[in-house]
Design a protein around this motif. Structure first.
Motif, PDB file in Angstrom:
ATOM      1  N   GLY A 515       0.831  -1.203   0.000  1.00 26.22           N
ATOM      2  CA  GLY A 515       0.000   0.000   0.000  1.00 26.22           C
ATOM      3  C   GLY A 515       0.866   1.253   0.000  1.00 26.22           C
ATOM      4  O   GLY A 515       1.955   1.269   0.583  1.00 26.22           O
ATOM      5  N   LEU A 516       0.373   2.298  -0.636  1.00 24.89           N
ATOM      6  CA  LEU A 516       1.176   3.510  -0.810  1.00 24.89           C
ATOM      7  C   LEU A 516       1.435   4.255   0.495  1.00 24.89           C
ATOM      8  O   LEU A 516       2.398   5.006   0.598  1.00 24.89           O
ATOM      9  N   LEU A 517       0.570   4.073   1.478  1.00 23.55           N
ATOM     10  CA  LEU A 517       0.818   4.738   2.751  1.00 23.55           C
ATOM     11  C   LEU A 517       2.144   4.282   3.358  1.00 23.55           C
ATOM     12  O   LEU A 517       2.844   5.056   4.015  1.00 23.55           O
ATOM     13  N   GLN A 518       2.499   3.022   3.151  1.00 20.92           N
ATOM     14  CA  GLN A 518       3.755   2.495   3.676  1.00 20.92           C
ATOM     15  C   GLN A 518       4.950   3.168   3.001  1.00 20.92           C
ATOM     16  O   GLN A 518       5.949   3.487   3.649  1.00 20.92           O
ATOM     17  N   SER A 541       3.361  14.886  11.280  1.00 19.09           N
ATOM     18  CA  SER A 541       3.312  13.484  11.701  1.00 19.09           C
ATOM     19  C   SER A 541       3.662  12.543  10.564  1.00 19.09           C
ATOM     20  O   SER A 541       3.310  12.789   9.403  1.00 19.09           O
ATOM     21  N   VAL A 542       4.355  11.477  10.907  1.00 18.97           N
ATOM     22  CA  VAL A 542       4.680  10.430   9.932  1.00 18.97           C
ATOM     23  C   VAL A 542       3.402   9.801   9.385  1.00 18.97           C
ATOM     24  O   VAL A 542       3.318   9.433   8.215  1.00 18.97           O
ATOM     25  N   LYS A 543       2.370   9.688  10.215  1.00 20.01           N
ATOM     26  CA  LYS A 543       1.121   9.032   9.823  1.00 20.01           C
ATOM     27  C   LYS A 543       0.022  10.040   9.464  1.00 20.01           C
ATOM     28  O   LYS A 543      -1.165   9.728   9.555  1.00 20.01           O
ATOM     29  N   HIS A 544       0.418  11.218   9.058  1.00 18.47           N
ATOM     30  CA  HIS A 544      -0.550  12.281   8.782  1.00 18.47           C
ATOM     31  C   HIS A 544      -1.605  11.864   7.745  1.00 18.47           C
ATOM     32  O   HIS A 544      -2.805  12.004   7.968  1.00 18.47           O
ATOM     33  N   LEU A 566      -4.640   1.712  -0.967  1.00 11.01           N
ATOM     34  CA  LEU A 566      -3.706   2.617  -0.298  1.00 11.01           C
ATOM     35  C   LEU A 566      -3.030   1.964   0.901  1.00 11.01           C
ATOM     36  O   LEU A 566      -2.035   2.465   1.408  1.00 11.01           O
ATOM     37  N   GLY A 567      -3.567   0.840   1.349  1.00  6.05           N
ATOM     38  CA  GLY A 567      -2.992   0.156   2.504  1.00  6.05           C
ATOM     39  C   GLY A 567      -3.599   0.627   3.803  1.00  6.05           C
ATOM     40  O   GLY A 567      -3.087   0.342   4.878  1.00  6.05           O
ATOM     41  N   LEU A 568      -4.735   1.328   3.711  1.00 11.37           N
ATOM     42  CA  LEU A 568      -5.358   1.877   4.909  1.00 11.37           C
ATOM     43  C   LEU A 568      -6.037   0.796   5.731  1.00 11.37           C
ATOM     44  O   LEU A 568      -6.030   0.818   6.945  1.00 11.37           O
ATOM     45  N   SER A 569      -6.620  -0.177   5.060  1.00 11.05           N
ATOM     46  CA  SER A 569      -7.377  -1.218   5.759  1.00 11.05           C
ATOM     47  C   SER A 569      -6.494  -2.023   6.703  1.00 11.05           C
ATOM     48  O   SER A 569      -6.945  -2.546   7.707  1.00 11.05           O
ATOM     49  N   LYS A 570      -5.185  -2.115   6.401  1.00 13.95           N
ATOM     50  CA  LYS A 570      -4.276  -2.892   7.240  1.00 13.95           C
ATOM     51  C   LYS A 570      -4.023  -2.211   8.584  1.00 13.95           C
ATOM     52  O   LYS A 570      -3.634  -2.846   9.555  1.00 13.95           O
ATOM     53  N   SER A 571      -4.216  -0.901   8.600  1.00 13.14           N
ATOM     54  CA  SER A 571      -3.926  -0.163   9.825  1.00 13.14           C
ATOM     55  C   SER A 571      -5.165   0.101  10.655  1.00 13.14           C
ATOM     56  O   SER A 571      -5.080   0.698  11.719  1.00 13.14           O
ATOM     57  N   LEU A 572      -6.346  -0.291  10.184  1.00 16.29           N
ATOM     58  CA  LEU A 572      -7.591  -0.044  10.929  1.00 16.29           C
ATOM     59  C   LEU A 572      -7.801  -1.109  11.997  1.00 16.29           C
ATOM     60  O   LEU A 572      -7.380  -2.225  11.857  1.00 16.29           O
TER      61      LEU A 572
END
Length: 572
Positions: A515-518, A541-544, A566-572
């Motif tokens: 995911g691009l967020l990474q 923030s790194v996670k902005h 985007l790779g967001l679901s992995k962080s939820l």
């Protein structure tokens, strides 16, 4: 004692004093005389390295000897054939004590990991004259991302001495005359065996750099006062990084340009006439003196603060009759329409805060350059939803910090190239490349067309150039002015059909995998780690982006499919 005896004794003591003074002067003259490098540096312990095993042994000993100074003398040699630089053939590293490793890269199958690790170790300075140029060559030729290069001229100038080339500095500060004859300097560094002259030349260049560096810092800091206070020489070197870190990976020429620019701006502030067009031609788009952050305020229709913005954007809303001016100083405008979203949590508050116009690393506020924390070569391939609010990743750096940051970015590029199977362009082969044969023909034509009119070309040279052109145009039997004009204007740069964008391949990889967020967070973490900025905007923030997109997902303004990509679901 009689007057005669007194006079005799006086003359004797005077003669003795003069004699002693003469001896002292002779001794002093002997001590201060210039010596050639072969004589002065006879103590060097030179190790020629052609195998990985030998490399590991030499690197181990080098690391042991530089524990105190955390610095090595550094230089490179290569062969130039027909005006074209060949890959770096030799890397020289020397300790202050005279242990010198000569690493023959042209004879090693690949760069040994021990050598690569030392060159890329940011805690060890690589001291020389113009070492950043050699760093670029090593990166281009072998993919080694050299870190913490330190141009000796920065230190020389900092201590109030005149900067110059290595030979000048060696003569001025060590009273050593380096051998800079072209026969050795331009010799074959790829030869099967190096000559004794080549070995001494290469080792001397690396060693005098570290010797000047260490001597200068010791002389500056190891004073009688520090001795009386009980200071330890080790303390000088322990604190070295805090003092000289800002000069690491900074070109001396770039520093001079920044200094000139600062002087010109100072004169301008005093009302003196400045030729603006000359400055802009010398350094186009290099630095900005105007503030990036105007800190105007943008409000929602109910008066809630949405964000800060620049003057131009605020005035655009007013001119388009989309907003009204509420306060003139600081300029505050209120929208006439409901915005798509409002500020939520710290993510939203980040855009409401005023920002300072200064380098986020060192705090300099004379002039600065916009730095994209996530390089544009990657971000330009991001989906539009991630390009929104990209101002979070635009920070201000001074010229020196900007250059250092760009150099240190290369290690991440190398890591991504290996991870994503996205090779970086090598030897300048990007989207477009020059055809060397076409360029040779064009150069020959231009030499004949323009220089021959001044009668500067010998007959033999003219014949050589004509043969180059006729070989390229076999349908012509002789040289004509029309043929020369055609050849002089011929195209030499062509699209590289084998080119694959490194940035595009990396983005595609992360879209399919992490995911691009990474990818985005990787670059932000790298910036914080490599530059250690002291003046980052509050709430940066790194996670902005991750937090911002979570808000959009909860509000129904982001699809589950996009979140997954985007790779967001992995962080939820």
């Amino acid at each position: 004692m009689g007057s005669y005896s007194k006079l005799k004794a006086g003359i004797t003591s005077t003669v003795f004093a003069i004699g002693c003074a003469g001896v002292t002067l002779l001794v002093l003259k002997y001590k201060l005389r210039h010596r050639n490098a072969a004589e002065a540096l006879s103590y060097l312990n030179n190790k020629i390295v052609t195998t990985e095993e030998a490399c590991n042994e030499v690197i181990y000993e080098l690391r042991r000897q530089i524990k105190l100074h955390k610095a090595v003398g550094f230089d490179c040699e290569w062969v130039t054939t027909q005006g074209r630089r060949q890959p770096v053939a030799l890397v020289q590293l020397s300790s202050f004590d005279g242990y010198c490793g000569l690493f023959r890269l042209s004879h090693l199958k690949e760069i040994p990991s021990s050598l690569k690790e030392l060159l890329e170790d940011e805690n060890i300075y690589k001291v020389g004259v113009a070492p950043l140029d050699d760093a670029k060559y090593l990166l281009n030729d072998y993919g080694v991302a050299l870190k913490s290069t330190l141009d000796l001229r920065h230190i020389v100038e900092l201590f109030g001495y005149a900067p110059g080339g290595l030979a000048f500095l060696a003569k001025s500060h060590l009273r050593i005359i380096l051998d800079k004859s072209w026969r050795v300097r331009c010799s074959n560094w790829e030869a099967q065996e190096l000559t004794e002259a080549q070995v001494k030349y290469a080792a001397a260049d690396a060693h005098v750099a570290i010797k000047i560096f260490v001597n200068m810092i010791n002389e500056r800091n190891w004073s009688l006062w520090s001795w009386l206070r009980g200071s330890n020489n080790n303390n000088i070197w322990r604190d070295l990084n805090e003092v000289y870190w800002k000069y690491a990976d900074v070109s001396f020429k770039t520093k001079q340009k920044a200094k000139l620019r600062s002087e010109l701006m100072h004169k301008e502030r005093e009302g003196k006439e400045i030729k603006e067009n000359l400055l802009s031609k010398r350094y186009p788009h290099a630095t900005r003196s105007k503030p990036l952050y105007h800190n105007c305020f943008l409000q929602a229709p109910d008066g809630e603060l949405l964000c800060t913005c620049d003057t131009k954007k605020a005035e655009w809303y007013v001119e388009k009759e989309l907003a009204d001016i509420v306060v003139k100083d600081p300029l505050t405008v209120r929208l006439r329409f409901e915005p798509a979203g409002r500020s939520v949590g710290d993510v939203g508050r980040y855009y409401q805060l005023t920002k300072e116009n200064k380098c986020v690393v060192c705090g300099s506020n004379n002039s600065y350059i916009r730095k994209n924390v996530v390089p544009r070569e990657y971000r330009k391939y991001f989906p539009e939803i991630m390009k929104d609010h990209s101002s979070h990743d635009v920070v201000l750096l001074c010229v020196e910090c900007h250059q250092r940051s760009n150099m240190r970015d290369q290690s991440v590029r190398e890591q991504l190239a290996a991870q994503c199977e996205a090779p970086l362009s090598v030897h300048g082969e990007g989207k477009y490349k020059e055809d060397p044969e076409f360029k040779k023909v064009r150069s020959a034509a231009r030499a004949l067309l323009y220089q021959s009119r001044k009668h500067v070309l010998p007959e033999t040279r003219r014949n050589e150039l004509e043969n180059v052109i006729l070989q390229h145009f076999p349908e012509h039997d002789n040289i004509t002015e029309d043929l020369l004009k055609e050849a002089a204007e011929m195209q030499v740069v062509f699209e590289n059909i084998d080119y694959e964008s490194h940035g595009h391949k990396v983005v595609e990889y992360f879209l399919k995998h992490d995911g691009l967020l990474q990818l985005e967070e990787m670059w932000r973490v790298h910036f914080l780690h490599s530059m250690k900025p002291k003046y980052m905007p509050e709430l940066w923030s790194v996670k902005h982006n991750e937090e911002r997109l979570k808000v959009r997902l909860k509000e129904g303004r982001l699809s589950e499919e996009d979140a997954k990509i985007l790779g967001l679901s992995k962080s939820l």
